[in-house]
Scaffold this motif. Structure first.
Motif, PDB file in Angstrom:
ATOM      1  N   THR A  46       6.487  10.767   4.434  1.00 10.15           N
ATOM      2  CA  THR A  46       6.227   9.531   4.491  1.00 10.15           C
ATOM      3  C   THR A  46       5.514   8.548   5.142  1.00 10.15           C
ATOM      4  O   THR A  46       4.863   7.738   5.105  1.00 10.15           O
ATOM      5  CB  THR A  46       7.546   8.855   3.821  1.00 10.15           C
TER       6      THR A  46
ATOM      7  N   TRP B  47       6.364  -3.053   2.941  1.00  8.34           N
ATOM      8  CA  TRP B  47       6.551  -1.922   2.585  1.00  8.34           C
ATOM      9  C   TRP B  47       7.524  -1.024   2.078  1.00  8.34           C
ATOM     10  O   TRP B  47       7.311  -0.503   1.172  1.00  8.34           O
ATOM     11  CB  TRP B  47       5.989  -0.910   3.853  1.00  8.34           C
TER      12      TRP B  47
ATOM     13  N   THR C 226      -1.855   4.643   3.973  1.00  8.59           N
ATOM     14  CA  THR C 226      -1.572   3.220   3.570  1.00  8.59           C
ATOM     15  C   THR C 226      -2.102   2.357   4.399  1.00  8.59           C
ATOM     16  O   THR C 226      -2.826   1.195   4.103  1.00  8.59           O
ATOM     17  CB  THR C 226      -0.087   3.122   3.479  1.00  8.59           C
TER      18      THR C 226
ATOM     19  N   MET D 291      -2.638  -2.818  -4.642  1.00  6.17           N
ATOM     20  CA  MET D 291      -3.154  -1.361  -4.245  1.00  6.17           C
ATOM     21  C   MET D 291      -3.182  -0.454  -4.863  1.00  6.17           C
ATOM     22  O   MET D 291      -2.072   0.013  -5.523  1.00  6.17           O
ATOM     23  CB  MET D 291      -2.712  -1.099  -2.599  1.00  6.17           C
TER      24      MET D 291
ATOM     25  N   THR E 289       1.795   9.778   5.537  1.00  9.72           N
ATOM     26  CA  THR E 289       1.006   8.983   4.556  1.00  9.72           C
ATOM     27  C   THR E 289       0.892   7.313   4.898  1.00  9.72           C
ATOM     28  O   THR E 289      -0.097   6.826   4.653  1.00  9.72           O
ATOM     29  CB  THR E 289       1.938   9.068   3.225  1.00  9.72           C
ATOM     30  N   PHE E 290       2.008   6.915   5.333  1.00 12.20           N
ATOM     31  CA  PHE E 290       2.043   5.359   5.925  1.00 12.20           C
ATOM     32  C   PHE E 290       0.822   5.146   6.947  1.00 12.20           C
ATOM     33  O   PHE E 290       0.067   4.294   6.911  1.00 12.20           O
ATOM     34  CB  PHE E 290       3.111   4.838   6.367  1.00 12.20           C
TER      35      PHE E 290
ATOM     36  N   PHE F  86       0.115  -4.978  -1.118  1.00 13.85           N
ATOM     37  CA  PHE F  86       0.735  -3.327  -1.351  1.00 13.85           C
ATOM     38  C   PHE F  86       0.744  -3.416  -3.115  1.00 13.85           C
ATOM     39  O   PHE F  86       0.726  -2.267  -3.552  1.00 13.85           O
ATOM     40  CB  PHE F  86       2.231  -3.267  -0.969  1.00 13.85           C
TER      41      PHE F  86
ATOM     42  N   GLU G 212      -2.138   7.536  -2.046  1.00 11.91           N
ATOM     43  CA  GLU G 212      -0.638   7.762  -1.578  1.00 11.91           C
ATOM     44  C   GLU G 212      -0.181   9.098  -2.261  1.00 11.91           C
ATOM     45  O   GLU G 212       0.572   9.992  -1.685  1.00 11.91           O
ATOM     46  CB  GLU G 212       0.200   6.709  -1.577  1.00 11.91           C
TER      47      GLU G 212
ATOM     48  N   ARG H 137       7.195   0.034  -1.532  1.00 15.01           N
ATOM     49  CA  ARG H 137       6.687   1.408  -1.435  1.00 15.01           C
ATOM     50  C   ARG H 137       8.019   2.252  -1.356  1.00 15.01           C
ATOM     51  O   ARG H 137       7.840   3.318  -1.223  1.00 15.01           O
ATOM     52  CB  ARG H 137       5.655   1.535  -0.206  1.00 15.01           C
TER      53      ARG H 137
ATOM     54  N   MET I 133      -4.762  -0.836   3.902  1.00 13.74           N
ATOM     55  CA  MET I 133      -4.331  -2.359   4.114  1.00 13.74           C
ATOM     56  C   MET I 133      -5.143  -2.636   4.998  1.00 13.74           C
ATOM     57  O   MET I 133      -5.012  -4.101   5.580  1.00 13.74           O
ATOM     58  CB  MET I 133      -2.988  -2.336   4.341  1.00 13.74           C
TER      59      MET I 133
ATOM     60  N   THR J 119      -2.443   3.285  -5.778  1.00 13.44           N
ATOM     61  CA  THR J 119      -1.703   4.145  -5.131  1.00 13.44           C
ATOM     62  C   THR J 119      -1.923   5.736  -5.226  1.00 13.44           C
ATOM     63  O   THR J 119      -1.324   6.630  -5.236  1.00 13.44           O
ATOM     64  CB  THR J 119       0.010   4.026  -5.847  1.00 13.44           C
TER      65      THR J 119
END
Length: 310
Positions: free
Chosen positions: A191, A87, A199, A176, A194-195, A173, A181, A91, A203, A178
């Motif tokens: 952040t 990540w 995310t 994926m 969001t993860f 990642f 996100e 990211r 995942m 985005t």
């Protein structure tokens, strides 16, 4: 027809080759586990005493629990380290990304036995460099870390396997979409939120597959259980198979029974991926659908026909 025949021959040849490489050793393993003596020895008969000896021994259940504990612990620690590094590299705007990726893959290049020996030299309660330094700085009488424990085994195996998680999760990642996100960040989400909320659900299928791969690799590992587990008197299936073969006299039937059990655990883990349906979140609703050229032309024709003529 000629092309179809060529493809069919290639497919048949590849199938037979794979069956020879995987099927013959498997059949010999199953055959040896139900023999009263090693294969080729005269007077041997078919028997299930090897399985009775293995499964009705109380040590078997300790082996099973230790193997599952070791595999699950390795799976969790490895996934946390590898997913976090993937990540960060995919990211975030971390500087020196290429150098970061190379350094993350270094443990995967080092052989497993060398990596295990290095952690013994670092975390051994008697000669471990880290323990000696901490004891000297803090004035401790006993070593704060002990590699000869279950968590020491999990740590040594996880450091060797996390680059595999890093590679697999980096690809996930990278491929994926985005848009979700970006939408969460635009809406004011942090952040970390969001993860956690976007995310990780995206995942989920990839992470589930990676967890199964690492779990199987963990319970099949041998270097760490042999170099760390045997001195710590922590036995798993791989070390028990090794000791059953190298004892005197060698008990190949018992080793085969333990190996079949390990094979069943691995097969169950692989089959779980097919039985469990993991539905990922999709960002299809956020993808704008562009009209085709034909629909644009039809729209212009309708507009021209509907407009009044002067």
């Amino acid at each position: 027809m000629r092309r179809f025949n060529s493809q069919t021959l290639i497919l048949i040849g590849a199938t037979l080759f794979v069956l020879y490489l995987a099927g013959v050793p498997l059949l010999m393993l199953l055959y040896g586990s139900i023999r009263s003596a090693p294969i080729g020895e005269p007077g041997a008969t078919f028997t299930i005493q090897n399985y009775v000896k293995a499964y009705f021994d109380k040590e078997f259940y300790f082996l099973f629990l230790n193997s599952i504990y070791y595999g699950v612990g390795t799976c969790i620690v490895t996934s946390l380290i590898g997913t976090y590094l993937a990540w960060v590299s995919e990211r975030t705007n971390t500087p020196f990304k290429k150098l970061f990726v190379v350094m993350a893959l270094i443990p995967f290049i080092i052989p497993g036995i060398l990596s295990t020996i290095s952690w013994i030299l670092l975390l051994s309660p008697k000669i471990g460099l880290i323990n000696l330094v901490i004891k000297e700085l803090l004035g401790l009488e006993s070593a704060p870390f002990n590699i000869y424990s279950m968590w020491g085994m999990i740590w040594a195996e996880s450091i060797h396997l996390y680059p595999l998680v890093f590679l697999l999760m980096s690809a996930a990642f990278r491929n994926m979409d985005t848009s979700l996100e970006e939408a969460a960040l635009t809406a004011g989400s942090s952040t970390f939120t969001t993860f956690r909320r976007v995310t990780l659900p995206l995942m989920r299928p990839a992470m589930f597959s990676v967890l199964l791969v690492i779990f199987i690799r963990g319970i099949e590992a041998f270097e760490v259980p042999a170099l760390v587990g045997v001195p710590a008197k922590i036995s798993v299936f791989t070390t028990k198979i090794f000791l059953a073969i190298h004892q005197f006299p060698s008990d190949f039937g018992l080793a085969g029974a333990y190996a079949v059990t390990l094979l069943l655990i691995s097969t169950t883990g692989v089959s779980t991926r097919k039985m469990v349906k993991v539905t990922p979140m999709t960002s299809r609703a956020l993808r704008p659908s562009m009209p085709s050229t034909g629909s644009i032309q039809k729209g212009w024709i309708k507009l021209a026909s509907a407009s009044p003529r002067s």
